[in-house]
Write an enzyme that holds these catalytic residues in place. Structure first.
Site, mmCIF file in Angstrom:
data_model
loop_
_atom_site.group_PDB
_atom_site.id
_atom_site.type_symbol
_atom_site.label_atom_id
_atom_site.label_comp_id
_atom_site.label_asym_id
_atom_site.label_seq_id
_atom_site.Cartn_x
_atom_site.Cartn_y
_atom_site.Cartn_z
ATOM 1 N N LYS A 191 0.821 -1.217 0.000
ATOM 2 C CA LYS A 191 0.000 0.000 0.000
ATOM 3 C C LYS A 191 0.857 1.272 0.000
ATOM 4 O O LYS A 191 2.066 1.217 0.251
ATOM 5 C CB LYS A 191 -0.936 -0.052 1.213
ATOM 6 N N TYR A 204 -12.502 -1.508 -3.892
ATOM 7 C CA TYR A 204 -13.002 -1.691 -2.523
ATOM 8 C C TYR A 204 -14.525 -1.567 -2.430
ATOM 9 O O TYR A 204 -15.057 -1.308 -1.358
ATOM 10 C CB TYR A 204 -12.322 -0.692 -1.583
ATOM 11 N N ARG A 247 -2.590 -14.558 4.560
ATOM 12 C CA ARG A 247 -3.267 -13.815 5.651
ATOM 13 C C ARG A 247 -2.502 -14.024 6.965
ATOM 14 O O ARG A 247 -2.387 -13.117 7.776
ATOM 15 C CB ARG A 247 -4.724 -14.275 5.807
ATOM 16 N N ASN A 292 -2.081 0.171 6.632
ATOM 17 C CA ASN A 292 -1.579 -1.077 7.214
ATOM 18 C C ASN A 292 -0.688 -1.884 6.273
ATOM 19 O O ASN A 292 -0.645 -3.106 6.323
ATOM 20 C CB ASN A 292 -2.731 -1.912 7.777
ATOM 21 N N HIS A 350 -2.127 -5.467 1.468
ATOM 22 C CA HIS A 350 -3.431 -6.100 1.259
ATOM 23 C C HIS A 350 -3.221 -7.581 1.008
ATOM 24 O O HIS A 350 -2.236 -7.968 0.382
ATOM 25 C CB HIS A 350 -4.122 -5.482 0.034
ATOM 26 N N GLU A 393 -9.542 -9.991 -7.815
ATOM 27 C CA GLU A 393 -8.587 -8.902 -7.583
ATOM 28 C C GLU A 393 -7.391 -9.004 -8.535
ATOM 29 O O GLU A 393 -6.900 -7.985 -9.037
ATOM 30 C CB GLU A 393 -8.147 -8.916 -6.118
HETATM 31 P P1 IDP Z 1 -8.144 -6.637 5.655
HETATM 32 O O1 IDP Z 1 -7.291 -5.749 4.768
HETATM 33 O O2 IDP Z 1 -7.351 -7.146 6.838
HETATM 34 O O3 IDP Z 1 -8.814 -7.750 4.887
HETATM 35 P P2 IDP Z 1 -10.720 -5.321 5.726
HETATM 36 O O4 IDP Z 1 -11.662 -5.431 6.864
HETATM 37 O O5 IDP Z 1 -11.022 -6.082 4.482
HETATM 38 O O6 IDP Z 1 -9.262 -5.727 6.286
HETATM 39 O O7 IDP Z 1 -10.561 -3.782 5.387
HETATM 40 C C1 IDP Z 1 -9.955 -3.355 4.184
HETATM 41 C C2 IDP Z 1 -8.998 -2.230 4.483
HETATM 42 O O8 IDP Z 1 -9.732 -1.115 4.966
HETATM 43 C C3 IDP Z 1 -7.975 -2.504 5.588
HETATM 44 O O9 IDP Z 1 -6.843 -3.229 5.139
HETATM 45 C C4 IDP Z 1 -7.612 -1.096 6.026
HETATM 46 O O10 IDP Z 1 -6.705 -0.472 5.108
HETATM 47 C C5 IDP Z 1 -8.962 -0.394 5.922
HETATM 48 N N1 IDP Z 1 -9.671 -0.419 7.219
HETATM 49 C C6 IDP Z 1 -10.244 -1.488 7.827
HETATM 50 N N2 IDP Z 1 -10.822 -1.141 8.996
HETATM 51 C C7 IDP Z 1 -10.607 0.191 9.124
HETATM 52 C C8 IDP Z 1 -10.975 1.151 10.136
HETATM 53 O O11 IDP Z 1 -11.618 0.832 11.149
HETATM 54 N N3 IDP Z 1 -10.572 2.447 9.906
HETATM 55 C C9 IDP Z 1 -9.870 2.821 8.794
HETATM 56 N N4 IDP Z 1 -9.518 1.961 7.833
HETATM 57 C C10 IDP Z 1 -9.877 0.667 7.994
HETATM 58 MG MG MG Z 2 -10.209 -7.632 3.359
#
Ligand code: IDP
Ligand code: MG
Length: 139
Positions: free
Chosen positions: A11, A51, A87, A114, A117, A128
């Site tokens: 990212k 997304y 994961r 974070n 992805h 994807e």
């Molecule tokens: P994942 O990437 O671990 O699968 P998801 O729930 O699919 O997590 O969320 C997609 C992305 O959205 C996350 O990787 C993160 O960048 C962002 N995200 C998830 N939860 C939050 C939040 O509570 N606040 C801000 N961004 C979030």
């Molecule tokens: Mg996800």
């Protein structure tokens, strides 16, 4: 549909902070083979589409802005049990909750930025990967 492939993006925060090399090293050392790879930047429209499944979530707007804010590395990765193993390698969405030694624990700054992805299912890995790569770009 079972596959041995997953899809990842390094990212904008990971790229901006100079972590491409470190993260790819962890990915390679964990046994993933790179099938396809691209250094690119999402437009806001493309990030919104990627997304779309999160459209109703409160952080959707922030996520789309963030994911289109700078270049990323997109890749398809191959390994036995790719989706689940990747994961595990990246760790929890919130880096403060990620296990020691995971990519997010080491490289992520926040739950939004974070670092990486990882697809959550074989079906989404296929969707994807198809979002970014043609057949001719897979090896
Ligand atoms: P994942 O990437 O671990 O699968 P998801 O729930 O699919 O997590 O969320 C997609 C992305 O959205 C996350 O990787 C993160 O960048 C962002 N995200 C998830 N939860 C939050 C939040 O509570 N606040 C801000 N961004 C979030
Ligand atoms: Mg996800």
């Amino acid at each position: 549909m079972a596959t041995n492939r997953t899809f990842t993006m390094l990212k904008p925060d990971a790229v901006a902070n100079g972590y491409i090399g470190g993260i790819l090293k962890m990915i390679n050392e964990a046994g993933f083979r790179i099938v396809a790879m691209k250094y690119t930047q999402l437009t806001k429209d493309a990030a919104g589409k990627f997304y779309e499944v999160h459209k109703e979530r409160p952080f959707y707007g922030e996520l789309v802005d963030y994911m289109s804010s700078g270049p990323i590395v997109a890749a398809i990765l191959e390994k036995e049990n790719a989706v689940a193993d990747f994961r595990t390698l990246i760790g929890a969405t919130d880096p403060t909750k990620a296990d020691e030694g995971t990519i997010r624990k080491i490289y992520a700054k926040s739950i939004a930025a974070n670092a990486v992805h990882g697809s959550d299912s074989d079906e989404n890995a296929q969707i994807e990967g198809d979002f970014y790569f043609s057949k001719l770009e897979r090896f």
